[in-house]
Motif scaffolding. Structure first.
Motif, PDB file in Angstrom:
ATOM      1  N   GLU A   1     -27.659 -54.630  -2.124  1.00  0.00           N
ATOM      2  CA  GLU A   1     -26.443 -53.876  -2.459  1.00  0.00           C
ATOM      3  C   GLU A   1     -26.781 -52.423  -2.782  1.00  0.00           C
ATOM      4  O   GLU A   1     -26.067 -51.503  -2.388  1.00  0.00           O
ATOM      5  CB  GLU A   1     -25.736 -54.522  -3.646  1.00  0.00           C
ATOM      6  N   GLU A   2     -27.871 -52.181  -3.505  1.00  0.00           N
ATOM      7  CA  GLU A   2     -28.229 -50.828  -3.922  1.00  0.00           C
ATOM      8  C   GLU A   2     -29.068 -50.101  -2.868  1.00  0.00           C
ATOM      9  O   GLU A   2     -28.983 -48.880  -2.733  1.00  0.00           O
ATOM     10  CB  GLU A   2     -29.018 -50.872  -5.241  1.00  0.00           C
ATOM     11  N   ARG A   3     -29.884 -50.867  -2.116  1.00  0.00           N
ATOM     12  CA  ARG A   3     -30.888 -50.233  -1.257  1.00  0.00           C
ATOM     13  C   ARG A   3     -30.420 -49.979   0.160  1.00  0.00           C
ATOM     14  O   ARG A   3     -30.805 -48.958   0.766  1.00  0.00           O
ATOM     15  CB  ARG A   3     -32.141 -51.124  -1.242  1.00  0.00           C
TER      16      ARG A   3
ATOM     17  N   THR B   1     -18.533 -59.612  -2.901  1.00  0.00           N
ATOM     18  CA  THR B   1     -18.682 -59.005  -1.574  1.00  0.00           C
ATOM     19  C   THR B   1     -19.332 -60.016  -0.636  1.00  0.00           C
ATOM     20  O   THR B   1     -20.017 -60.955  -1.063  1.00  0.00           O
ATOM     21  CB  THR B   1     -19.551 -57.742  -1.632  1.00  0.00           C
ATOM     22  N   ASP B   2     -19.126 -59.805   0.666  1.00  0.00           N
ATOM     23  CA  ASP B   2     -19.783 -60.660   1.651  1.00  0.00           C
ATOM     24  C   ASP B   2     -21.293 -60.639   1.459  1.00  0.00           C
ATOM     25  O   ASP B   2     -21.953 -61.678   1.550  1.00  0.00           O
ATOM     26  CB  ASP B   2     -19.436 -60.188   3.068  1.00  0.00           C
ATOM     27  N   LEU B   3     -21.833 -59.455   1.202  1.00  0.00           N
ATOM     28  CA  LEU B   3     -23.268 -59.329   1.037  1.00  0.00           C
ATOM     29  C   LEU B   3     -23.762 -60.101  -0.178  1.00  0.00           C
ATOM     30  O   LEU B   3     -24.808 -60.768  -0.122  1.00  0.00           O
ATOM     31  CB  LEU B   3     -23.648 -57.847   0.925  1.00  0.00           C
TER      32      LEU B   3
ATOM     33  N   LEU C   1     -26.251 -40.192   1.574  1.00  0.00           N
ATOM     34  CA  LEU C   1     -25.227 -40.849   0.772  1.00  0.00           C
ATOM     35  C   LEU C   1     -24.619 -39.938  -0.274  1.00  0.00           C
ATOM     36  O   LEU C   1     -23.385 -39.882  -0.417  1.00  0.00           O
ATOM     37  CB  LEU C   1     -25.806 -42.111   0.124  1.00  0.00           C
ATOM     38  N   GLU C   2     -25.447 -39.218  -1.026  1.00  0.00           N
ATOM     39  CA  GLU C   2     -24.908 -38.355  -2.076  1.00  0.00           C
ATOM     40  C   GLU C   2     -24.007 -37.275  -1.489  1.00  0.00           C
ATOM     41  O   GLU C   2     -22.974 -36.916  -2.064  1.00  0.00           O
ATOM     42  CB  GLU C   2     -26.051 -37.730  -2.886  1.00  0.00           C
TER      43      GLU C   2
ATOM     44  N   PHE D   1     -11.536 -51.853  -1.195  1.00  0.00           N
ATOM     45  CA  PHE D   1     -11.270 -51.070  -2.397  1.00  0.00           C
ATOM     46  C   PHE D   1     -12.161 -51.482  -3.572  1.00  0.00           C
ATOM     47  O   PHE D   1     -12.196 -50.814  -4.589  1.00  0.00           O
ATOM     48  CB  PHE D   1      -9.802 -51.213  -2.803  1.00  0.00           C
ATOM     49  N   GLU D   2     -12.864 -52.598  -3.401  1.00  0.00           N
ATOM     50  CA  GLU D   2     -13.684 -53.129  -4.492  1.00  0.00           C
ATOM     51  C   GLU D   2     -15.174 -52.991  -4.213  1.00  0.00           C
ATOM     52  O   GLU D   2     -15.991 -53.620  -4.868  1.00  0.00           O
ATOM     53  CB  GLU D   2     -13.334 -54.606  -4.714  1.00  0.00           C
ATOM     54  N   GLN D   3     -15.535 -52.157  -3.247  1.00  0.00           N
ATOM     55  CA  GLN D   3     -16.942 -51.980  -2.895  1.00  0.00           C
ATOM     56  C   GLN D   3     -17.125 -50.625  -2.220  1.00  0.00           C
ATOM     57  O   GLN D   3     -16.186 -50.047  -1.686  1.00  0.00           O
ATOM     58  CB  GLN D   3     -17.398 -53.091  -1.944  1.00  0.00           C
ATOM     59  N   GLU D   4     -18.329 -50.129  -2.250  1.00  0.00           N
ATOM     60  CA  GLU D   4     -18.632 -48.839  -1.632  1.00  0.00           C
ATOM     61  C   GLU D   4     -19.170 -49.063  -0.230  1.00  0.00           C
ATOM     62  O   GLU D   4     -19.920 -50.002   0.032  1.00  0.00           O
ATOM     63  CB  GLU D   4     -19.668 -48.085  -2.457  1.00  0.00           C
ATOM     64  N   ASP D   5     -18.789 -48.161   0.680  1.00  0.00           N
ATOM     65  CA  ASP D   5     -19.293 -48.263   2.047  1.00  0.00           C
ATOM     66  C   ASP D   5     -19.089 -46.917   2.736  1.00  0.00           C
ATOM     67  O   ASP D   5     -18.466 -45.997   2.196  1.00  0.00           O
ATOM     68  CB  ASP D   5     -18.571 -49.369   2.813  1.00  0.00           C
TER      69      ASP D   5
END
Length: 591
Positions: free
Chosen positions: A379-381, A357-359, A394-395, A327-331
């Protein structure tokens, strides 16, 4: 993207390597059988095909709680309403059996293969096999036929032979064999549980053999008898994070992790392990012989656990790194089972407290240690890159929420069955190998025979230990947990009390009343749990839902009823975790 276990492997391999874990605790028996019999892994039967089945045999499978893909239960209900007959073969009268079963056949845990082989014998002796299918699509059936008829070893595998082993009457075995062979189409749908036994791979190989003998493979409403899953990521053309190759090449069976630590090289393992990094798992709680696991964690020099909660494993760590929840990260998440889809998992809130995050954790560690493989902008790429070649980017998945691949009704092995020469399987013969040539190359015929074979389990009614421990324990999946996840949710614990199922006959012999506390014990460990006296488990068999977080008292007894306090850390010859058919005794418990 955020497969924490993959990220952990990537980090350790970049650091110089590791002693990795291998073999699935869930279904290694099915994986082994599929690899050596089919050469590939199959998804479950097509859901839309189920209403076409005249007969569905659910063997050790309880989909109402062990959910096998989206909407499985809805399609099973549709099949039931349209007249499909359901037979459940299981030591327990499960919730799924209560909802669907026209017939329940209880059998002793660990003896499933004996019953399947006896059914094959009936089909052979009564000329009920699909000889045309066997000739076109299989290799080595004659060797299995000779084993069933006793040509190989002088012991015909008749229903009477199997009755003494599995506790199912010879008449019932014969009737089931005839019904399965003559119901067209029919689906034999095995669960993973019978494969989590001393020789679990033999169960799955026998299921495939029976499905081939009946000619129910590659047809709508049928089934191939062994299901592992499908490459959803590949079908959706979605990239994955590379775990990188392990420079050491060393690994141990995951179910045996504690023994590998305790014994090390002197016990034949590849390493003397000094440090443990536990990521995205509760292995101490979820593997056999918890006491040995505690010994292992105390023996190593350092233990690091990355988790959301202070799990039983985390309680024994030197360092706990708090990681974010989904819930605290996008995937982007992928489906499991027969359906093929992906869905967006959006970030609902910022990380709580000091959670990362783990990453993020591995990226910062890699930077401090000077390791490649974790770029600062990962995280972004990475997430957009993973979806670069997929049908939805993604979008788009952010906007749609779910992308469901529109597919025609998929029938596993249909193309192969229509044209075995044009669409061969990746086996040495190109066919379904009832006699496995790759298993022959392993050179271990007594433990890994080339045809499906019943081998006596190392724990059972005829074992010398059964005098002290006369009950057989099976460990099942609870509807209120996902393995050990959610066991720390108090209102879920209140919803369904954690109990041990015991047949009234066994309870009466021990003067146990429904709702009383009992001690369940063997040479491995002991637990205290509430008894549920019910006819939904056969005499001589008790069952506990696995996954509760253990809590030991001063005497080393578990007061929360964690099933693995009683299970050994033994594996089958095919490296399947032997979690079922465990000998135990039970007695009333007075504080």
């Amino acid at each position: 993207m955020r497969s924490a276990s993959t990220l952990g492997r990537r980090f350790l391999n970049a650091f110089g390597g590791q002693t990795a874990t291998r073999a699935s605790i869930s279904n290694e028996g099915a994986i082994f059988a599929s690899r050596h019999t089919l050469g590939l892994f199959l998804p479950p039967p097509a859901h839309k095909s189920l209403p076409k089945s005249q007969l569905v045999i659910m063997w050790g499978f309880n989909p109402s709680q062990s959910i096998e893909g989206t909407n499985t239960n809805w399609y099973l209900a549709q099949a039931k309403e349209q007249g499909t007959r359901f037979i459940f073969v299981d030591p327990r009268f499960s919730n799924s059996a209560a909802a669907l079963a026209d017939q329940w056949i209880p059998l002793r845990p660990g003896t499933d293969t004996a019953m399947l082989v006896a059914m094959a014998t009936v089909m052979i002796e009564e000329s009920l096999c699909d000889q045309e299918f066997l000739a076109r699509c299989t290799f080595g059936f004659e060797y299995f036929r000779d084993y069933c008829l006793g040509v190989t070893d002088g012991m015909p595998k008749t229903p009477s032979w199997a009755e003494e082993i599995c506790g199912v009457s010879a008449d019932t075995i014969s009737a089931l064999a005839r019904e399965y062979a003559t119901s067209k189409p029919a689906c034999l749908w095995p669960g993973c549980a019978p494969g989590r036994t001393a020789y679990g791979e033999q169960f799955h190989r026998a299921c495939i053999a029976l499905a081939a003998m009946s000619g129910n493979i590659g047809v709508r409403g049928g089934g191939a008898g062994c299901y592992v899953g499908q490459d959803v990521r590949g079908i959706l053309k979605m990239s994955s994070i590379d775990g990188l190759s392990n420079p050491t090449g060393k690994s141990v069976v995951g179910w045996r992790w504690a023994d590998a630590v305790v014994q090390g090289k002197r016990g034949g393992y590849p390493s003397d392990i000094k440090m443990i990094l536990s990521v995205a798992g509760n292995r101490l709680n979820q593997c056999g012989d918890i006491h040995k696991g505690i010994q292992a964690l105390k023996q190593v020099e350092y233990v690091v656990v990355m988790d959301h909660f202070l799990t039983p494993t985390a309680r024994y760590a030197d360092l706990v790194l708090p990681v974010t929840t989904q819930f605290e990260q996008e995937d982007v998440q992928l489906s499991h089972g027969e359906s093929v889809y992906m869905f967006h998992s959006g970030k609902a809130l910022d990380p709580l407290g000091e959670c990362r995050t783990d990453l993020e954790i591995f990226t910062e560690l890699a930077e401090r240690l000077g390791l490649d493989g974790f770029p600062s902008d990962a995280e972004e790429r990475w997430l957009p890159q993973l979806l670069d070649k997929s049908p939805v980017h993604l979008e788009e998945i952010r906007d749609q929420g779910v992308y469901w691949l529109s597919q025609d009704e998929v029938v596993p092995l249909q193309e192969f069955v229509k044209d075995p020469e044009g669409h061969p399987l990746p086996t040495p013969s190109g066919k379904i190998e009832i006699y496995s040539q790759t298993m022959a190359e392993l050179g271990n015929p007594s433990l890994l025979p080339c045809v499906p074979t019943y081998i006596d389990t190392w724990e059972g009614p005829h074992h010398p230990l059964s005098v002290r421990y006369p009950l057989l324990l099976v460990t099942c999946h609870s509807g209120r947990r996902v393995h050990s996840t959610f066991d720390n949710v108090s209102w879920l614990r209140e919803l369904e009390p954690h109990t041990i199922w015991v047949n009234p006959k066994d309870a009466q012999e021990r003067h146990i009343q429904d709702g009383e506390l009992v001690e369940v014990f063997n040479d491995i460990g002991s637990l205290i749990i509430e008894a549920k006296v019910t006819e939904r488990t056969m005499p001589g068999v008790v069952s506990v839902f696995q996954g509760t977080w253990f809590e030991l008292d001063d005497s080393g007894r578990d007061r929360r009823g964690s099933a693995n306090i009683l299970c050994k850390d033994t594996i089958s010859p095919g490296e399947a975790a032997a979690t079922n058919a465990v000998l135990v005794q039970m007695a009333r418990w007075d504080e």
